[in-house]
Scaffold this active site. Structure first.
Site, PDB file in Angstrom:
ATOM      1  CB  SER A  55      -2.546  10.136  -3.831  1.00 48.06           C
ATOM      2  OG  SER A  55      -3.872  10.014  -4.312  1.00 48.06           O
ATOM      3  CE1 TYR A 111      -0.379  11.135  -9.239  1.00 50.67           C
ATOM      4  CE2 TYR A 111      -2.333  10.112  -8.308  1.00 50.67           C
ATOM      5  CZ  TYR A 111      -1.438  11.161  -8.350  1.00 50.67           C
ATOM      6  OH  TYR A 111      -1.599  12.225  -7.492  1.00 50.67           O
TER       7      TYR A 111
END
Length: 291
Positions: free
Chosen positions: A184, A197
């Site tokens: 990400s 996350y």
């Protein structure tokens, strides 16, 4: 004439919506685009076999459809609560003339990960592409709001499963095989709401870099895609409704991406013709600077 990337897909504001994890595509408004009408294959992956975690919805679903249209047989891992989405994409893959193996279960379980690899190889007779894509995400304004269980779920889903699956797959991967991980852009621009996350996604990027070096001598390529804000069920399950309204508004293109817009990145990494590409981290984020 090519479509204008600024206006090709819906732009904010969006209506806030909430689903219980892992969420379903059919409940998203607007529904994500998985490339059903737009992705055209050309046989880049003909005769190959792939396993995609989280292949029932979101980015994984778009990748599964693209791989099938490129000629690959596809195994899809998903949670049992996502069975409707999984059956739907499974039928689409079969409609493309490819074989599809549905693998329900929780990838937090190492034994299940090993069984998935075994069943894929048993069914297809080979494994050429492993896509570690499934993830868990939950936004929290304060660290004190994160329970021990929720913290552990981020790591057991996002990083532990990647370890178990890759380790189990390696004995079956031959020279020319490809491992593709979903990291990400958060690894460089970590939002304050996504502490665990973002940590896992940075770990995945480092895993990718290390394994690319470790496996180069065996002819196995390892790469990662770094998505920006993408319109998937993840949004409804892991992001506060007030944050959803303006999703993508701070991106140069002015909107969130669609799963279909990432599929080509995974195809590029999986394509045997791109044999000199390994250890790469490819950002697909609407123009946000990563330097």
């Amino acid at each position: 004439m090519p479509a204008d990337p600024r206006t090709r897909y819906p732009r904010p504001p969006f209506r806030g919506q909430t689903q219980k994890f892992p969420g379903l595509s059919e409940k998203m408004i607007p529904r994500p685009d998985y490339g059903e009408e737009t992705y055209k294959g050309s046989g880049k992956l003909a005769g190959l076999a792939a396993l995609i975690t989280g292949g029932d919805s979101g980015i994984g679903r778009a990748v599964a459809l693209a791989f099938a249209r490129e000629g690959a047989d596809v195994a899809i891992s998903y949670l049992e609560t996502e069975a409707d989405d999984a059956r739907d994409i499974g039928e689409q893959i079969k409609a493309e003339g490819r074989n599809c193996l549905l693998l329900p279960g929780d990838i937090r379980d190492g034994a299940h990960c090993r069984e998935m690899i075994s069943r894929t190889v048993e069914t297809f007779g080979r494994l050429d592409i492993l896509v570690n894509n499934a993830a868990f995400q939950k936004a929290r304004a304060k660290l004190e709001e994160i329970s021990d269980e929720e913290w552990k779920r981020h790591f057991s889903t996002n990083t532990d499963a990647l370890f178990h699956l890759t380790k189990a797959a390696l004995p079956h991967l031959q020279a020319g095989a490809s491992i593709i991980n979903t990291s990400s852009v958060n690894l460089k621009t970590a939002p304050e709401l996504l502490v665990p996350y973002s940590m896992t996604k940075a770990a995945i990027a480092n895993f990718t870099s290390s394994m690319a070096q470790q496996l180069a001598g065996r002819g196995i390529r390892v790469n990662a895609v770094m998505p920006g804000p993408i319109w998937t069920p993840f949004i409804a399950t892991g992001m506060p409704e007030e944050e959803q309204e303006h999703l993508g508004s701070d991106v140069p293109l002015g909107r969130p991406g669609q799963p279909a817009e990432l599929a080509g990145a995974y195809v590029y990494f999986a394509d045997p013709l791109n044999s000199y590409t390994t250890g790469a981290l490819l950002a697909v984020n609407g123009g946000v600077p990563m330097i």
